[in-house]
Design a protein around this motif. Structure first.
Motif, short mmCIF file in Angstrom:
data_model
loop_
_atom_site.label_atom_id
_atom_site.label_comp_id
_atom_site.label_asym_id
_atom_site.label_seq_id
_atom_site.Cartn_x
_atom_site.Cartn_y
_atom_site.Cartn_z
N ARG A 321 10.30 -16.99 40.10
CA ARG A 321 9.06 -17.84 40.96
C ARG A 321 8.71 -18.96 40.82
O ARG A 321 8.15 -19.38 41.64
CB ARG A 321 7.96 -16.65 40.30
CG ARG A 321 7.90 -15.18 40.88
CD ARG A 321 6.87 -14.38 39.80
NE ARG A 321 7.34 -14.50 38.55
CZ ARG A 321 6.54 -13.94 37.67
NH1 ARG A 321 5.40 -13.20 37.78
NH2 ARG A 321 6.96 -14.06 36.26
N GLY A 325 8.40 -21.23 44.16
CA GLY A 325 7.05 -21.94 44.29
C GLY A 325 7.63 -23.19 44.51
O GLY A 325 6.76 -24.04 45.47
N LYS A 330 4.22 -24.69 46.70
CA LYS A 330 3.02 -24.28 45.65
C LYS A 330 3.46 -23.92 44.35
O LYS A 330 4.32 -22.95 43.88
CB LYS A 330 2.66 -22.95 46.26
CG LYS A 330 2.39 -22.81 47.52
CD LYS A 330 2.02 -21.52 48.26
CE LYS A 330 1.41 -21.51 49.68
NZ LYS A 330 2.22 -20.48 50.38
N LEU A 332 3.80 -22.93 40.49
CA LEU A 332 3.86 -21.61 39.71
C LEU A 332 2.56 -21.53 39.14
O LEU A 332 1.94 -20.77 38.85
CB LEU A 332 4.83 -21.41 39.03
CG LEU A 332 4.84 -19.94 38.40
CD1 LEU A 332 5.09 -18.86 39.21
CD2 LEU A 332 5.95 -19.86 37.22
N THR A 335 -0.17 -20.63 41.41
CA THR A 335 -0.06 -19.31 42.09
C THR A 335 -0.10 -18.26 41.11
O THR A 335 -0.59 -16.91 41.38
CB THR A 335 1.22 -19.23 43.06
OG1 THR A 335 2.51 -19.74 42.15
CG2 THR A 335 1.31 -20.05 44.12
#
Ligand SMILES: Nc1ncnc2c1ncn2[C@@H]1O[C@H](COP(=O)(O)OP(=O)(O)OP(=O)(O)O)[C@@H](O)[C@H]1O
Ligand SMILES: [Mg+2]
Length: 371
Positions: A321, A325, A330, A332, A335
């Motif tokens: 992830r 990201g 974005k 991590l 998010t």
């Protein structure tokens, strides 16, 4: 005016009333208010934000029935005035605000020996974490050839200019500048030799309006090349953050990158071991994809070389992830702040952010006079 003073220019992040951006305010007896706003440049991309914020602030006042916002553009004299207001009349001699004695901005240069160990990912996530912790944060993408910070922070707009000042775009509350923002459309490479790299870096530090920052993070290219030397010369107070993987071969190269600090008299803030392990998707086991112990090895070796303790600041596991990201702009830490990789990065950010610069030990820009 008090209501308008609550509206900040989205780029400069100071009240529009202070920046001379309010041209006129007309109030009619039936409560209709017209506000004339002066933009710094025509076609300012943040027009809509300013219109929305001004309308919101003014309509909250009792008795206001409607708000009109009229946009106009500053004259060259007004822009000049604004520049002087922001930077002071500093004459033709340029200076790097962060390198001045008494600067309260902490500067971290994120470095590594090998490429691809996660410098840029660490930089943007630390920046996002620090900004969400309430610090004023800027990021310089000092990797001129391999710039990747704008994508990782999801910045696609170009910086605007006020006179000869460059306004850095803001993403996730972070001011960002990268050579990628100045290139013509498309993925054209930058083909420059060393001196040009230094010039670009110098411009990022002098011509960009950073305002008062608590922290400036610089994402360096891998290795000990031209840019690392430029940073050391231009910003001797920058503290180096060394990123490495656990792999011993990577650690040796990282140690070399860190030990240039001994020659350049810079401080090392610490070592971050990235891609420390892969959590097994089926059980609690940690899979040591890149081996073990590289971060500690580098920290110990640098402690010996420099004769001052260089801490291992943390170990960030592999997390798909985190990569996703980065691809999506974005970080991590925003998010999915509780993912183990994000939690570790937030902890490191909090540790680094805590040690704010104190005036103790800073050189004062004065000389004693004998009476
Ligand atoms: N902890 C992690 N977990 C999963 N993927 C990661 C992690 N850290 C970095 N990556 C991924 O590894 C790749 C390299 O990371 P990154 O670009 O941040 O490294 P770099 O050191 O800045 O590289 P370069 O030397 O090219 O500048 C990227 O695809 C990134 O998304
Ligand atoms: Mg990078």
């Amino acid at each position: 005016m008090a209501a308008l003073a609550t509206v900040n220019d989205p780029e400069i992040r100071r009240p529009i009333t202070e920046l001379g951006m309010v041209k006129n305010v007309d109030i009619s007896p039936d409560g209709v208010v017209r506000v004339g706003v002066l933009l710094t440049v025509a076609g300012c991309p943040l027009k809509d934000t300013i219109t929305r914020d001004v309308t919101g602030a003014v309509s909250r006042i009792d008795g206001v029935s409607r708000v009109h916002v009229d946009m106009d553009v500053m004259s060259p004299e007004q822009r000049k005035e604004l520049q002087t207001k922001l930077r002071g009349d500093r004459g033709p001699e340029k200076e790097i605000p962060f390198a001045k004695p008494g600067s309260l901005t902490r500067v971290f240069a994120v470095a590594s020996g090998k490429g691809g160990v996660g410098k840029s990912s660490v930089t943007v996530n630390l920046a996002a974490a620090m900004a969400s912790q309430g610090l004023k944060v800027g990021v310089v993408d000092a990797d001129i050839y391999g710039h990747s910070v704008p994508r990782m922070l999801g910045v696609s707009e170009r910086p605007t200019k006020v006179e000869d000042m460059i306004m850095p775009p803001v993403a996730h509350d972070i001011k960002v500048i990268s050579v990628g923002m100045f290139k013509p459309e498309g993925n054209t490479p930058v083909v420059w030799r060393g001196p040009m790299l230094d010039r670009a870096l110098y411009q990022f530090l002098t011509d960009v309006y950073w305002g008062d920052l608590d922290v400036l993070l610089m994402d360096l290219p891998p290795g000990t090349g031209d840019i690392a030397i430029s940073v050391a010369q231009r910003m001797p107070t920058a503290e180096i953050l060394v990123v490495t993987t656990p792999q011993q071969a990577a650690a040796e190269v990282a140690e070399r990158a860190g030990s240039i600090a001994a020659q350049t008299h810079q401080q090392i803030a610490g070592v971050i071991e990235n891609m420390a392990w892969l959590p097994c998707p089926h059980c609690d086991e940690r899979i040591s994809v890149f081996g073990e112990g590289g971060g500690q090895t580098v920290a110990d070796a640098l402690t010996r070389t420099l004769g001052a303790r260089v801490p291992l600041l943390g170990q960030v596991p592999i997390d798909m992830r985190l990569r996703e990201g980065g691809d999506e702009g974005k970080p991590l830490v925003l998010t999915d702040p509780d993912a183990p990789a994000a939690a570790e990065l937030r902890r490191i950010a909090a540790d680094l952010g805590k040690k704010s610069t104190s005036l103790k030990g800073l050189k004062l820009d004065i000389s004693p006079v004998k009476h």
